[in-house]
Design a protein around this motif. Structure first.
Motif, PDB file in Angstrom:
ATOM      1  N   ASP A   7      48.462  26.916  59.885  1.00  0.00           N
ATOM      2  CA  ASP A   7      47.638  27.818  59.087  1.00  0.00           C
ATOM      3  C   ASP A   7      48.198  27.901  57.668  1.00  0.00           C
ATOM      4  OD1 ASP A   7      45.956  29.834  58.150  1.00  0.00           O
ATOM      5  OD2 ASP A   7      47.107  31.442  59.104  1.00  0.00           O
ATOM      6  N   ALA A   8      47.538  27.197  56.730  1.00  0.00           N
ATOM      7  CA  ALA A   8      47.897  27.220  55.307  1.00  0.00           C
ATOM      8  C   ALA A   8      49.385  26.918  55.091  1.00  0.00           C
ATOM      9  CB  ALA A   8      47.523  28.566  54.691  1.00  0.00           C
ATOM     10  N   ARG A  10      52.718  25.199  53.798  1.00  0.00           N
ATOM     11  CA  ARG A  10      53.318  24.478  52.673  1.00  0.00           C
ATOM     12  C   ARG A  10      54.775  24.196  53.007  1.00  0.00           C
ATOM     13  NH1 ARG A  10      50.063  24.715  48.139  1.00  0.00           N
ATOM     14  NH2 ARG A  10      48.332  26.209  48.319  1.00  0.00           N
ATOM     15  N   SER A  17      56.846  18.137  47.015  1.00  0.00           N
ATOM     16  CA  SER A  17      55.944  18.782  47.974  1.00  0.00           C
ATOM     17  C   SER A  17      55.569  17.786  49.061  1.00  0.00           C
ATOM     18  CB  SER A  17      54.684  19.277  47.262  1.00  0.00           C
ATOM     19  OG  SER A  17      53.760  19.808  48.197  1.00  0.00           O
ATOM     20  N   ASP A  20      50.871  20.563  51.433  1.00  0.00           N
ATOM     21  CA  ASP A  20      50.338  21.460  50.411  1.00  0.00           C
ATOM     22  C   ASP A  20      49.138  22.225  50.957  1.00  0.00           C
ATOM     23  OD1 ASP A  20      49.622  22.733  48.093  1.00  0.00           O
ATOM     24  OD2 ASP A  20      48.944  20.925  47.048  1.00  0.00           O
ATOM     25  N   GLY A  21      49.416  23.322  51.652  1.00  0.00           N
ATOM     26  CA  GLY A  21      48.348  24.171  52.173  1.00  0.00           C
ATOM     27  C   GLY A  21      47.571  23.555  53.317  1.00  0.00           C
ATOM     28  N   SER A  23      45.956  23.162  56.893  1.00  0.00           N
ATOM     29  CA  SER A  23      45.454  23.920  58.046  1.00  0.00           C
ATOM     30  C   SER A  23      44.851  22.930  59.043  1.00  0.00           C
ATOM     31  CB  SER A  23      44.403  24.947  57.626  1.00  0.00           C
ATOM     32  OG  SER A  23      44.977  25.971  56.832  1.00  0.00           O
ATOM     33  N   SER A  57      55.931  28.306  53.640  1.00  0.00           N
ATOM     34  CA  SER A  57      54.964  29.393  53.753  1.00  0.00           C
ATOM     35  C   SER A  57      53.875  28.960  54.720  1.00  0.00           C
ATOM     36  CB  SER A  57      54.363  29.743  52.389  1.00  0.00           C
ATOM     37  OG  SER A  57      53.620  28.654  51.872  1.00  0.00           O
ATOM     38  N   GLY A  58      53.114  29.928  55.210  1.00  0.00           N
ATOM     39  CA  GLY A  58      52.115  29.625  56.225  1.00  0.00           C
ATOM     40  C   GLY A  58      52.663  29.816  57.620  1.00  0.00           C
ATOM     41  N   ASN A  70      56.608  31.415  57.404  1.00  0.00           N
ATOM     42  CA  ASN A  70      57.304  31.673  56.140  1.00  0.00           C
ATOM     43  C   ASN A  70      58.815  31.433  56.234  1.00  0.00           C
ATOM     44  OD1 ASN A  70      54.794  32.454  55.108  1.00  0.00           O
ATOM     45  ND2 ASN A  70      55.129  34.600  55.648  1.00  0.00           N
ATOM     46  N   LYS A 216      47.913  16.617  51.885  1.00  0.00           N
ATOM     47  CA  LYS A 216      46.717  17.403  52.159  1.00  0.00           C
ATOM     48  C   LYS A 216      45.832  16.700  53.185  1.00  0.00           C
ATOM     49  CE  LYS A 216      46.195  19.459  47.516  1.00  0.00           C
ATOM     50  NZ  LYS A 216      46.090  20.893  47.898  1.00  0.00           N
TER      51      LYS A 216
END
Length: 223
Positions: A7-8, A10, A17, A20-21, A23, A57-58, A70, A216
């Motif tokens: 879920d989202a 990162r 990176s 990157d976000g 899901s 995060s996520g 997180n 992504k």
């Protein structure tokens, strides 16, 4: 009902990176392939789900329960009932086939009689019942792949994560093992998440193909 979920999420290493976000939801019993070029984050997705990496995060959810969030680990890898087969297989060269397959059961302190029964049963399922005493170096590439699969499946995981396990095999053997993986899925009913850079392989093994690029998810198609 979903079994595996990001879920989202990162994740990065230093200034680089990796995800990157992202899901992603994989339902119970589903067969999903993640396709994309090297370095796009495919393997990192598996490591997060298996508990070998943490999201900056996520959230990572297993069967609807938050397993990591997180940067915090909330469910340990051994409690996730998720099996992972690495690209390099990671077989211990000094152990026999039976010894390699039994490792996870020993770590869980499964009694020896039950351990022996389960090891023999899964070796029979993957066609290695007569090779239990051999060392990995005495096996063909395809046989080594089966040992790695057996080692993951003997723990009776709810989900099996495969990190390009067929990449080093010739085409004929790769085609044969694809069919064997599908047969095991039908027989045992686990959820399958398969990482590959081979589009044909992805389409044959999965009912849904997720395409990743530069950390992504760019596309997802079902058949």
């Amino acid at each position: 009902m979903s079994l595996l979920e990001l879920d989202a999420v990162r994740l990065g290493y230093g200034r680089r990176s990796v995800l990157d976000g992202v899901s992603l939801v994989v339902d119970r019993g589903e067969r999903v392939a993640i396709e994309g070029p090297s370095g796009c984050g495919k393997t990192t997705v598996l490591r997060l789900l298996a508990g070998l990496a943490l999201p900056d995060s996520g959230r990572v959810l297993i069967d609807g329960v938050v397993a990591a969030e997180n940067g915090r680990l909330l469910i340990e890898p051994e409690r996730r009932a998720v099996g992972l087969v690495f690209q390099d297989l990671a077989l211990w060269p000094h152990l026999s086939v039976e010894g390699n397959v039994a490792l996870g059961l020993k770590a869980r302190r499964v009694p020896k009689p039950e351990r022996t029964q389960r090891v023999h049963a899964i070796l029979e399922r993957v066609g290695l019942e007569d090779l239990g005493r051999r060392k990995p170096a005495e096996l063909s590439g395809g046989q080594q792949q089966r040992v790695a699969l057996a080692r993951a499946l003997v723990l009776e995981p709810r989900a099996l994560l495969l990190d390009e396990p067929l990449a080093s095999l010739d085409r004929e053997l790769s085609l044969r093992l694809r069919q064997e993986i599908l047969a095991l899925h039908r027989e045992l009913g686990f959820t399958l998440l398969h990482v590959t850079h081979d589009r044909e392989e992805a389409k044959e093994i999965a009912t849904r193909v997720v395409y990743m690029e530069r950390g992504k998810i760019r596309d997802a198609t079902s058949r």
